[in-house]
Design a protein around this motif. Structure first.
Motif, PDB file in Angstrom:
ATOM      1  N   ILE A 143       0.839  -1.199   0.000  1.00 15.60           N
ATOM      2  CA  ILE A 143       0.000   0.000   0.000  1.00 15.60           C
ATOM      3  C   ILE A 143       0.872   1.248   0.000  1.00 15.60           C
ATOM      4  N   ALA A 144       1.934   1.232   0.798  1.00 15.66           N
ATOM      5  CA  ALA A 144       2.832   2.387   0.844  1.00 15.66           C
ATOM      6  C   ALA A 144       3.490   2.611  -0.516  1.00 15.66           C
ATOM      7  N   ALA A 145       3.858   1.537  -1.186  1.00 11.41           N
ATOM      8  CA  ALA A 145       4.493   1.667  -2.496  1.00 11.41           C
ATOM      9  C   ALA A 145       3.543   2.302  -3.502  1.00 11.41           C
ATOM     10  N   GLU A 146       2.270   1.970  -3.416  1.00 14.30           N
ATOM     11  CA  GLU A 146       1.287   2.564  -4.314  1.00 14.30           C
ATOM     12  C   GLU A 146       1.078   4.033  -4.004  1.00 14.30           C
ATOM     13  N   SER A 147       1.470   4.461  -2.821  1.00 12.51           N
ATOM     14  CA  SER A 147       1.238   5.831  -2.388  1.00 12.51           C
ATOM     15  C   SER A 147       2.413   6.758  -2.667  1.00 12.51           C
ATOM     16  N   GLU A 148       3.360   6.314  -3.440  1.00 11.42           N
ATOM     17  CA  GLU A 148       4.555   7.099  -3.700  1.00 11.42           C
ATOM     18  C   GLU A 148       4.362   8.163  -4.775  1.00 11.42           C
ATOM     19  N   ALA A 149       3.143   8.339  -5.234  1.00 12.21           N
ATOM     20  CA  ALA A 149       2.876   9.350  -6.277  1.00 12.21           C
ATOM     21  C   ALA A 149       3.226  10.737  -5.757  1.00 12.21           C
ATOM     22  N   VAL A 188      -4.686   5.740   9.694  1.00 14.70           N
ATOM     23  CA  VAL A 188      -3.927   5.192  10.811  1.00 14.70           C
ATOM     24  C   VAL A 188      -4.819   4.134  11.455  1.00 14.70           C
ATOM     25  N   ASP A 189      -4.464   2.875  11.227  1.00 15.75           N
ATOM     26  CA  ASP A 189      -5.293   1.754  11.687  1.00 15.75           C
ATOM     27  C   ASP A 189      -4.401   0.530  11.800  1.00 15.75           C
ATOM     28  N   ASP A 190      -4.608  -0.262  12.830  1.00 19.57           N
ATOM     29  CA  ASP A 190      -3.763  -1.436  13.025  1.00 19.57           C
ATOM     30  C   ASP A 190      -4.238  -2.640  12.215  1.00 19.57           C
ATOM     31  N   GLN A 191      -5.334  -2.507  11.489  1.00 16.23           N
ATOM     32  CA  GLN A 191      -5.863  -3.626  10.712  1.00 16.23           C
ATOM     33  C   GLN A 191      -5.643  -3.385   9.215  1.00 16.23           C
ATOM     34  N   ALA A 192      -4.777  -4.174   8.630  1.00 17.74           N
ATOM     35  CA  ALA A 192      -4.459  -4.041   7.205  1.00 17.74           C
ATOM     36  C   ALA A 192      -5.685  -4.250   6.329  1.00 17.74           C
ATOM     37  N   MET A 193      -6.647  -5.040   6.796  1.00 12.00           N
ATOM     38  CA  MET A 193      -7.869  -5.282   6.030  1.00 12.00           C
ATOM     39  C   MET A 193      -8.659  -3.980   5.827  1.00 12.00           C
ATOM     40  N   VAL A 194      -8.680  -3.138   6.839  1.00 13.00           N
ATOM     41  CA  VAL A 194      -9.358  -1.836   6.725  1.00 13.00           C
ATOM     42  C   VAL A 194      -8.633  -0.978   5.691  1.00 13.00           C
ATOM     43  N   GLY A 221      -9.436  -2.125   2.230  1.00 16.42           N
ATOM     44  CA  GLY A 221     -10.792  -1.730   1.846  1.00 16.42           C
ATOM     45  C   GLY A 221     -10.873  -0.275   1.438  1.00 16.42           C
ATOM     46  N   ILE A 222     -10.247   0.598   2.204  1.00 17.22           N
ATOM     47  CA  ILE A 222     -10.267   2.027   1.871  1.00 17.22           C
ATOM     48  C   ILE A 222      -9.447   2.290   0.609  1.00 17.22           C
ATOM     49  N   ARG A 223      -8.321   1.627   0.492  1.00 18.91           N
ATOM     50  CA  ARG A 223      -7.507   1.787  -0.714  1.00 18.91           C
ATOM     51  C   ARG A 223      -8.322   1.428  -1.957  1.00 18.91           C
ATOM     52  N   ARG A 224      -9.062   0.337  -1.874  1.00 21.65           N
ATOM     53  CA  ARG A 224      -9.883  -0.083  -3.017  1.00 21.65           C
ATOM     54  C   ARG A 224     -11.011   0.916  -3.295  1.00 21.65           C
ATOM     55  N   TYR A 240      -0.902   4.749   4.364  1.00 22.66           N
ATOM     56  CA  TYR A 240      -1.363   3.890   5.449  1.00 22.66           C
ATOM     57  C   TYR A 240      -0.263   3.733   6.494  1.00 22.66           C
ATOM     58  N   CYS A 241      -0.655   3.881   7.756  1.00 19.02           N
ATOM     59  CA  CYS A 241       0.270   3.696   8.873  1.00 19.02           C
ATOM     60  C   CYS A 241      -0.384   2.748   9.870  1.00 19.02           C
TER      61      CYS A 241
END
Length: 141
Positions: free
Chosen positions: A7-13, A25-31, A34-37, A49-50
């Motif tokens: 996700i971080a790599a996709e955010s390098e724009a 900022v969320d400890d659950q990668a699934m969340v 979902g938001i990324r999608r 994402y952090c």
């Protein structure tokens, strides 16, 4: 490579030309996934994402977040404590924060939004039942 790295790599724009820079900022990668999608087709929104609450403020500063989506319940540091940290940092002081919660208890939502309103934070709490409760921001809510 783990999901957070992907996700971080996709955010390098580049920040240029982006309407919004969203930090989750969320400890659950699934969340995060979902938001990324949900915003993947929004080319004018940059997503970061952090998962580590101890790195949240620095990540917000580094990515120049224009809005922060903050999980309420996280390990070691709760979401409203992080909101206070954002507000005490000059670089993140004025960044709007949407606090996300799977809790559908109105008392929890009222406790956190009244706390935020008392401290005049620009905070919106999104509850598990889909409820939106505003607080702070100098009298608006």
């Amino acid at each position: 490579m783990n999901r957070e790295t992907d996700i971080a790599a996709e955010s390098e724009a580049a920040d240029q030309g982006k309407w919004a820079v969203v930090l989750l900022v969320d400890d659950q990668a699934m969340v995060a996934e979902g938001i990324r999608r949900m915003i993947a087709d929004e080319h004018d929104i940059q997503f970061h994402y952090c998962a580590d609450p101890k790195k949240a403020v620095q990540t917000a500063v580094t990515c120049k977040a224009t809005v922060i989506l903050q999980d309420l319940v996280m390990p070691e540091v709760d979401g409203m404590t992080l909101v206070r940290f954002y507000r005490n940092n000059p670089a993140t002081r004025d960044v709007p924060v949407i606090v996300l919660s799977s809790k559908d208890d109105p008392n929890i939502c009222l406790l956190y939004t009244s706390d935020a309103a008392d401290d005049e934070y620009n905070v919106v709490l999104w509850g598990g039942g889909g409820g939106l409760r505003g607080g702070g921001g100098g009298g608006g809510g």
